[in-house]
Motif scaffolding. Structure first.
Motif, PDB file in Angstrom:
ATOM      1  N   GLU A  48       0.831  -1.210   0.000  1.00 17.68           N
ATOM      2  CA  GLU A  48       0.000   0.000   0.000  1.00 17.68           C
ATOM      3  C   GLU A  48       0.864   1.258   0.000  1.00 17.68           C
ATOM      4  O   GLU A  48       0.635   2.184  -0.790  1.00 17.68           O
ATOM      5  CB  GLU A  48      -0.917  -0.031   1.229  1.00 17.68           C
ATOM      6  CG  GLU A  48      -2.052   0.943   1.188  1.00 17.68           C
ATOM      7  CD  GLU A  48      -3.012   0.755   2.367  1.00 17.68           C
ATOM      8  OE1 GLU A  48      -3.636   1.757   2.744  1.00 17.68           O
ATOM      9  OE2 GLU A  48      -3.137  -0.369   2.902  1.00 17.68           O
ATOM     10  N   VAL A  49       1.868   1.299   0.869  1.00 16.29           N
ATOM     11  CA  VAL A  49       2.713   2.496   0.922  1.00 16.29           C
ATOM     12  C   VAL A  49       3.585   2.604  -0.325  1.00 16.29           C
ATOM     13  O   VAL A  49       3.796   3.702  -0.847  1.00 16.29           O
ATOM     14  CB  VAL A  49       3.552   2.566   2.220  1.00 16.29           C
ATOM     15  CG1 VAL A  49       4.656   1.528   2.255  1.00 16.29           C
ATOM     16  CG2 VAL A  49       4.136   3.963   2.401  1.00 16.29           C
ATOM     17  N   PRO A  53       3.042   7.333  -4.804  1.00 20.75           N
ATOM     18  CA  PRO A  53       4.242   8.009  -5.314  1.00 20.75           C
ATOM     19  C   PRO A  53       4.831   8.948  -4.262  1.00 20.75           C
ATOM     20  O   PRO A  53       4.093   9.638  -3.545  1.00 20.75           O
ATOM     21  CB  PRO A  53       3.730   8.793  -6.526  1.00 20.75           C
ATOM     22  CG  PRO A  53       2.469   8.100  -6.924  1.00 20.75           C
ATOM     23  CD  PRO A  53       1.876   7.578  -5.644  1.00 20.75           C
ATOM     24  N   ALA A  54       6.154   8.942  -4.161  1.00 22.98           N
ATOM     25  CA  ALA A  54       6.838   9.824  -3.216  1.00 22.98           C
ATOM     26  C   ALA A  54       8.154  10.300  -3.810  1.00 22.98           C
ATOM     27  O   ALA A  54       9.231  10.014  -3.294  1.00 22.98           O
ATOM     28  CB  ALA A  54       7.067   9.086  -1.893  1.00 22.98           C
ATOM     29  N   TRP A  65      -0.640   9.269   4.710  1.00 24.11           N
ATOM     30  CA  TRP A  65      -0.976   7.844   4.862  1.00 24.11           C
ATOM     31  C   TRP A  65      -0.388   7.298   6.154  1.00 24.11           C
ATOM     32  O   TRP A  65      -1.078   6.634   6.931  1.00 24.11           O
ATOM     33  CB  TRP A  65      -0.447   7.061   3.648  1.00 24.11           C
ATOM     34  CG  TRP A  65      -0.728   5.601   3.705  1.00 24.11           C
ATOM     35  CD1 TRP A  65      -1.836   4.955   3.232  1.00 24.11           C
ATOM     36  CD2 TRP A  65       0.110   4.576   4.247  1.00 24.11           C
ATOM     37  NE1 TRP A  65      -1.736   3.591   3.459  1.00 24.11           N
ATOM     38  CE2 TRP A  65      -0.541   3.342   4.083  1.00 24.11           C
ATOM     39  CE3 TRP A  65       1.360   4.586   4.860  1.00 24.11           C
ATOM     40  CZ2 TRP A  65       0.001   2.136   4.504  1.00 24.11           C
ATOM     41  CZ3 TRP A  65       1.914   3.384   5.286  1.00 24.11           C
ATOM     42  CH2 TRP A  65       1.225   2.182   5.109  1.00 24.11           C
ATOM     43  N   LEU A  66       0.892   7.589   6.396  1.00 22.61           N
ATOM     44  CA  LEU A  66       1.550   7.083   7.600  1.00 22.61           C
ATOM     45  C   LEU A  66       0.947   7.699   8.860  1.00 22.61           C
ATOM     46  O   LEU A  66       0.715   7.000   9.853  1.00 22.61           O
ATOM     47  CB  LEU A  66       3.054   7.336   7.545  1.00 22.61           C
ATOM     48  CG  LEU A  66       3.863   6.780   8.709  1.00 22.61           C
ATOM     49  CD1 LEU A  66       3.656   5.274   8.875  1.00 22.61           C
ATOM     50  CD2 LEU A  66       5.338   7.113   8.529  1.00 22.61           C
ATOM     51  N   ASN A 130      12.277   1.651   1.144  1.00 24.82           N
ATOM     52  CA  ASN A 130      11.540   2.380   2.165  1.00 24.82           C
ATOM     53  C   ASN A 130      10.217   1.739   2.545  1.00 24.82           C
ATOM     54  O   ASN A 130       9.775   1.849   3.681  1.00 24.82           O
ATOM     55  CB  ASN A 130      11.332   3.827   1.719  1.00 24.82           C
ATOM     56  CG  ASN A 130      10.539   3.899   0.441  1.00 24.82           C
ATOM     57  OD1 ASN A 130      10.689   3.078  -0.448  1.00 24.82           O
ATOM     58  ND2 ASN A 130       9.662   4.860   0.361  1.00 24.82           N
ATOM     59  N   ALA A 131       9.551   1.045   1.647  1.00 25.90           N
ATOM     60  CA  ALA A 131       8.244   0.465   1.973  1.00 25.90           C
ATOM     61  C   ALA A 131       8.362  -0.602   3.056  1.00 25.90           C
ATOM     62  O   ALA A 131       7.512  -0.691   3.931  1.00 25.90           O
ATOM     63  CB  ALA A 131       7.588  -0.112   0.721  1.00 25.90           C
ATOM     64  N   ALA A 132       9.409  -1.400   3.011  1.00 22.69           N
ATOM     65  CA  ALA A 132       9.615  -2.415   4.047  1.00 22.69           C
ATOM     66  C   ALA A 132       9.868  -1.755   5.404  1.00 22.69           C
ATOM     67  O   ALA A 132       9.332  -2.186   6.428  1.00 22.69           O
ATOM     68  CB  ALA A 132      10.781  -3.333   3.678  1.00 22.69           C
TER      69      ALA A 132
END
Length: 138
Positions: A48-49, A53-54, A65-66, A130-132
């Motif tokens: 999901e994260v 886009p970032a 989101w976070l 970064n997602a992990a």
């Protein structure tokens, strides 16, 4: 420059023994059980994260989101002007423990992220970077 010393078989055995000792501690055993039980939820958060886009200096959607995930966990949450998100859970000791991860990527705006799962493998731009780390925070 001197060479890096190599581990001996004795070093490896000592390390394996220490890991085995830690693995049977009730807290460690409980934690690893929790991760096994929640593996699919953690993978979902990670995907999901990663799908948000970032690009550099464009992380606000991920920040929001976070922050929402932290609020779901009933953390006191703040997002600063740069998009850094903090979540605070008061404890009972005077010490502070900080866990962090970065939410930005190096992919320019418009990069196709193609986040997907194939079997148990997660694939896509930023999925393991970064997602992990962000999924681990949650």
């Amino acid at each position: 420059m001197s060479p890096v010393p190599r581990a001996t078989s004795s070093d490896v055995f000592d390390l394996q023994q220490k890991i085995a000792e830690l693995a049977v501690l009730p807290g460690v055993s409980s934690a690893t059980g929790w991760f096994r039980e929640h593996e699919s939820q953690i993978a979902h958060w990670q995907m999901e994260v990663a799908a948000i886009p970032a690009p550099p200096f464009g992380e606000s959607a991920r920040s929001q989101w976070l922050a929402a995930k932290f609020r779901e966990l009933e953390l006191t949450t703040a997002v600063d002007a740069l998009g850094n998100v903090t979540g605070l859970r008061p404890g009972t000791s005077p010490g502070i423990v900080s866990i962090s991860a970065h939410i930005d990527t190096v992919f320019p705006s418009g990069t196709p992220l193609r986040i997907r799962q194939e079997g148990r493998q997660l694939l896509g731009a930023g999925i393991s970077d970064n997602a992990a780390g962000v999924a681990a925070l949650i």
